[in-house]
Scaffold this motif. Structure first.
Motif, PDB file in Angstrom:
ATOM      1  N   GLY A   3      -3.115   5.439  -2.008  1.00  0.00           N
ATOM      2  CA  GLY A   3      -4.502   5.873  -2.175  1.00  0.00           C
ATOM      3  C   GLY A   3      -4.620   7.374  -2.346  1.00  0.00           C
ATOM      4  O   GLY A   3      -5.445   7.859  -3.121  1.00  0.00           O
ATOM      5  N   TRP A  28     -13.258  -7.681   4.620  1.00  0.00           N
ATOM      6  CA  TRP A  28     -12.137  -6.761   4.401  1.00  0.00           C
ATOM      7  C   TRP A  28     -12.155  -5.590   5.379  1.00  0.00           C
ATOM      8  O   TRP A  28     -11.254  -4.753   5.354  1.00  0.00           O
ATOM      9  CB  TRP A  28     -12.170  -6.215   2.972  1.00  0.00           C
ATOM     10  N   ARG A  50     -11.939  -0.345   3.660  1.00  0.00           N
ATOM     11  CA  ARG A  50     -11.178  -0.801   2.492  1.00  0.00           C
ATOM     12  C   ARG A  50     -12.055  -1.242   1.321  1.00  0.00           C
ATOM     13  O   ARG A  50     -11.717  -0.961   0.164  1.00  0.00           O
ATOM     14  CB  ARG A  50     -10.227  -1.929   2.893  1.00  0.00           C
ATOM     15  N   PRO A  51     -13.186  -1.938   1.567  1.00  0.00           N
ATOM     16  CA  PRO A  51     -13.953  -2.413   0.409  1.00  0.00           C
ATOM     17  C   PRO A  51     -14.479  -1.302  -0.484  1.00  0.00           C
ATOM     18  O   PRO A  51     -14.627  -1.496  -1.695  1.00  0.00           O
ATOM     19  CB  PRO A  51     -15.109  -3.210   1.041  1.00  0.00           C
ATOM     20  N   ILE A  70     -12.913   1.292  -1.408  1.00  0.00           N
ATOM     21  CA  ILE A  70     -11.840   1.619  -2.357  1.00  0.00           C
ATOM     22  C   ILE A  70     -11.891   0.663  -3.545  1.00  0.00           C
ATOM     23  O   ILE A  70     -11.772   1.073  -4.707  1.00  0.00           O
ATOM     24  CB  ILE A  70     -10.476   1.557  -1.651  1.00  0.00           C
ATOM     25  N   LEU A  71     -12.101  -0.620  -3.254  1.00  0.00           N
ATOM     26  CA  LEU A  71     -12.180  -1.630  -4.309  1.00  0.00           C
ATOM     27  C   LEU A  71     -13.402  -1.418  -5.195  1.00  0.00           C
ATOM     28  O   LEU A  71     -13.310  -1.439  -6.427  1.00  0.00           O
ATOM     29  CB  LEU A  71     -12.223  -3.024  -3.677  1.00  0.00           C
ATOM     30  N   CYS A 125     -13.208   2.367  -7.295  1.00  0.00           N
ATOM     31  CA  CYS A 125     -12.083   2.950  -8.036  1.00  0.00           C
ATOM     32  C   CYS A 125     -12.304   2.965  -9.549  1.00  0.00           C
ATOM     33  O   CYS A 125     -11.944   3.947 -10.225  1.00  0.00           O
ATOM     34  CB  CYS A 125     -10.786   2.243  -7.672  1.00  0.00           C
ATOM     35  N   TYR A 169     -11.386   5.954   2.466  1.00  0.00           N
ATOM     36  CA  TYR A 169      -9.917   5.961   2.443  1.00  0.00           C
ATOM     37  C   TYR A 169      -9.354   6.849   3.554  1.00  0.00           C
ATOM     38  O   TYR A 169      -8.429   6.462   4.272  1.00  0.00           O
ATOM     39  CB  TYR A 169      -9.401   6.447   1.084  1.00  0.00           C
ATOM     40  N   LEU A 199      -5.871   0.170  -6.075  1.00  0.00           N
ATOM     41  CA  LEU A 199      -5.826  -1.276  -5.827  1.00  0.00           C
ATOM     42  C   LEU A 199      -4.644  -1.648  -4.934  1.00  0.00           C
ATOM     43  O   LEU A 199      -4.748  -2.565  -4.107  1.00  0.00           O
ATOM     44  CB  LEU A 199      -5.769  -2.029  -7.155  1.00  0.00           C
ATOM     45  N   THR A 237      -3.537   0.189  -2.522  1.00  0.00           N
ATOM     46  CA  THR A 237      -3.995   0.523  -1.173  1.00  0.00           C
ATOM     47  C   THR A 237      -4.920  -0.554  -0.624  1.00  0.00           C
ATOM     48  O   THR A 237      -4.777  -0.981   0.531  1.00  0.00           O
ATOM     49  CB  THR A 237      -4.721   1.879  -1.178  1.00  0.00           C
ATOM     50  N   PHE A 238      -5.875  -0.999  -1.439  1.00  0.00           N
ATOM     51  CA  PHE A 238      -6.811  -2.018  -0.960  1.00  0.00           C
ATOM     52  C   PHE A 238      -6.084  -3.291  -0.539  1.00  0.00           C
ATOM     53  O   PHE A 238      -6.315  -3.826   0.546  1.00  0.00           O
ATOM     54  CB  PHE A 238      -7.840  -2.339  -2.045  1.00  0.00           C
TER      55      PHE A 238
END
Length: 472
Positions: free
Chosen positions: A19, A78, A82-83, A85-86, A89, A132, A201, A203-204
Motif C-alpha cells: 500500500g 472488511w 481496508r474498504p 483502500i478498495l 484506489c 491505510y 489491491l 494490500t486490501f
C-alpha cells in the motif's frame, strides 16, 4: 517476546507494505517533481505554484482528521480501514493521470485546471492513505510487531521513490522527448497509476484488522477530540512531525531545481568507466534520487536492530542529528563536487530514511496510550490528525520555496543569476538543517520509553482479553 497470537506472517507484512509502494509512487512524484512540472512543463510561475501548494495542502490537512473520524466510524465486513483502500484506489489513479496532464488552455484556464486536479487528487489521496496508515495501528496489538511492519512499510515507500526516480525521467523522455514533454508526463503517469492500483489491491486482499475499540465505547466525535488533545505524548509527536516534515520537504521541493540550475550538466567519470562522460539533468536527476532512496532503504533495514538497542526515542534523536548535519554540508559543496554531492545524499538518507519508521511506530504507541488512559480508542483520528501536520508542513515549504525563487528572479529554462543559485543552495542546506535541529529539540520531550510502552501493552492485553475486544 512477541505474542504468537499477534505475530504476523511475512506475507501479510509484505501485503501491507504494498500500500505504501502504491501511495509513494505518487507522493515521491509530488514531493520531488511537481514544482518542476508546474514551472518548466505546465507553464505557471513558481510563485503561483507555491501559493497553490500552500492553499491546497492547508485544505487537505483539514480533511485528514475528518477522514480519520469517518474511517473510525466505518463498519463493514472488511473492517474500518481496508474498504477505503478498495473504494478509492481506481479514482485515485485516474486523478493522478489528470494531474500530470497539460490541457490546451490559456494561463487562467491552466491555473484553474491545476487547482481543480491538485485539490481533487489530494482529497482522494487522503481518502485512501489515512485509512491505510491507520491500519498499522490495528493490524496487530503488539508494539514490536508494529515497528517491524512499519519498517517494511517504509522499505516499500522508499522503493517506490527509487522506482520513480530511476524511471520517470526516462519514461518522460521516451514518451514525449524534448519536442513534447507534456505528452511524456501524461503517458508516464498512466503507467504509474496502473501499477499503483494493482499494489493497493494487494494490500486490501492481503491484510486483516485485529484491534477493535473497547466493546462498550460509544461514538462521540467531541469525546474523541477531547481525548486526542489530552494525549500529551501525541501532542509532542505532532510538533515533532510538523518540524520534521519542514526539514525534509523544504529540500525535496527544491532538489530538481538545484540539480538542473546549480549543478547543471557535468563531466563525470565513474570507477568502471575509461573516460568521463557528460551527465545531463535527467541523468543527475535519476541518479541523485537513486542514491537517496538506496540510502533510505539501507537505513530502514537497520533501524529495527538499532531501535531495539537504544530505544525508539533515542534512535530518532541520534538519526535526525546526523541527517541534519549531512544537509548542512551542502552549503559548502561547489557544483563540480558531484561525488561529494552524491555521497552526502546517500549518507543523509541512511540517517534520515528511518525517521518516518520511528515516528509512525510511536504514533501507534500513542493510540495505545490513549486507550490505556481514557478507555477509548480512535486510531484513525490519531493517525489522521498527525498527517494533517505533515500537510501543513508541505504547505509552508512549498510556498517558501516558490516565493523565494520568484523573489530572487527565477525564470524557468534559462541560466540563473547568482542570487537565485544562492537561494537554491540555502534551500538545500542550512534552511532544512536548522529545521531538523528544531525537530530534535521538540522530540526530546517525548515521554513514552519502550519500557513504558511495554507496560501499557501488557495492561491493555489483559484488559482486552477480559472484554473480548481483540479477536485472535
Amino acid at each position: 517476546m512477541t505474542n504468537p497470537v499477534t505475530k504476523l506472517p511475512l506475507r501479510e507484512k509484505l501485503a501491507y507494505g504494498c500500500g505504501d509502494f502504491a501511495s509513494c509512487l505518487f507522493w515521491a512524484s509530488f514531493s520531488n517533481f511537481l514544482l518542476l512540472f508546474y514551472t518548466d512543463v505546465f507553464g505557471i510561475t513558481a510563485a503561483a505554484a507555491g501559493l497553490m501548494f500552500m492553499l491546497t495542502r492547508i485544505w487537505d490537512g483539514v480533511n485528514d482528521p475528518i477522514m480519520g473520524i469517518i474511517a473510525d466510524r466505518t463498519q463493514t465486513r472488511w473492517g474500518k480501514f481496508r474498504p477505503w483502500i478498495l473504494w478509492g484506489c481506481v479514482p485515485f489513479g485516474l486523478m493522478g493521470v489528470l494531474l500530470f496532464t497539460t490541457p490546451s488552455l490559456g494561463m487562467t484556464g491552466r491555473l484553474v485546471w491545476a487547482y481543480l486536479t491538485y485539490n481533487l487528487m489530494m482529497m482522494l489521496y487522503t481518502a485512501v492513505n489515512i485509512p491505510y496508515t491507520a491500519l498499522l495501528g490495528v493490524i496487530t496489538p503488539d508494539p514490536v510487531e508494529r515497528t517491524r511492519v512499519s519498517s517494511i512499510k517504509f522499505v516499500f515507500a522508499f522503493g517506490a521513490g527509487l522506482v520513480i526516480k530511476m524511471t520517470l525521467p526516462y519514461m518522460i523522455d521516451g514518451f514525449g522527448g524534448a519536442a513534447n514533454p507534456q505528452r511524456g508526463w501524461s503517458l508516464s503517469f498512466i503507467v504509474v497509476a496502473a501499477v499503483a492500483v494493482g499494489f493497493f489491491l494487494v494490500t486490501f486482499f492481503g491484510t486483516r484488522e485485529r484491534v477493535a475499540p473497547p466493546p462498550e465505547q460509544k461514538t462521540s466525535i467531541g469525546r474523541d477530540l477531547k481525548d486526542l488533545f489530552r494525549n500529551g505524548p501525541w501532542l509532542i509527536l505532532l510538533g515533532t512531525t510538523l518540524t520534521f516534515i519542514l526539514f525534509i520537504s523544504t529540500r525535496l521541493t527544491i532538489t530538481a531545481h538545484y540539480l538542473k540550475y546549480f549543478v547543471g550538466p557535468q563531466m563525470v567519470q565513474l570507477p568502471w568507466q575509461d573516460a568521463p562522460r557528460l551527465c545531463e539533468f535527467k541523468d543527475l536527476w535519476a541518479a541523485f534520487g537513486v542514491a537517496g532512496d538506496a540510502g533510505s532503504i539501507v537505513g530502514v533495514l537497520g533501524v529495527g536492530w538499532f531501535a531495539a538497542r537504544v530505544g525508539k526515542k533515542t534512535a530518532f534523536l541520534l538519526l535526525i542529528a546526523a541527517s541534519a548535519a549531512c544537509n548542512a554540508v551542502y552549503f559548502w559543496l561547489p557544483a563540480h563536487a558531484v561525488g561529494l554531492i552524491f555521497a552526502f545524499q546517500f549518507l543523509g538518507n541512511v540517517a534520515g530514511g528511518p525517521l518516518a519508521v520511528l515516528l509512525w511506530a510511536m504514533y501507534a504507541d500513542t493510540a495505545d496510550y490513549s486507550e490505556w488512559k481514557n478507555g477509548r480508542r480512535a486510531t484513525g483520528l490519531v493517525f489522521s490528525a498527525s498527517t494533517m501536520s505533515q500537510k501543513f508542513g508541505w504547505a509552508v515549504c512549498g510556498l517558501v520555496a516558490g516565493s523565494m525563487l520568484s523573489a530572487t528572479g527565477f525564470v524557468p529554462n534559462i541560466a540563473q543569476s547568482p542570487t537565485v543559485l544562492r537561494s537554491l543552495v540555502l534551500l538545500m542546506s542550512l534552511i532544512p538543517a536548522a529545521l531538523g535541529a528544531l525537530a530534535l529539540v521538540v522530540a526530546c520531550f517525548y515521554p513514552l520509553t519502550d519500557r513504558r510502552v511495554g507496560e501499557i501493552e501488557a495492561e491493555l492485553r489483559a484488559r482486552r482479553a477480559r472484554e473480548g475486544a481483540t479477536p485472535a
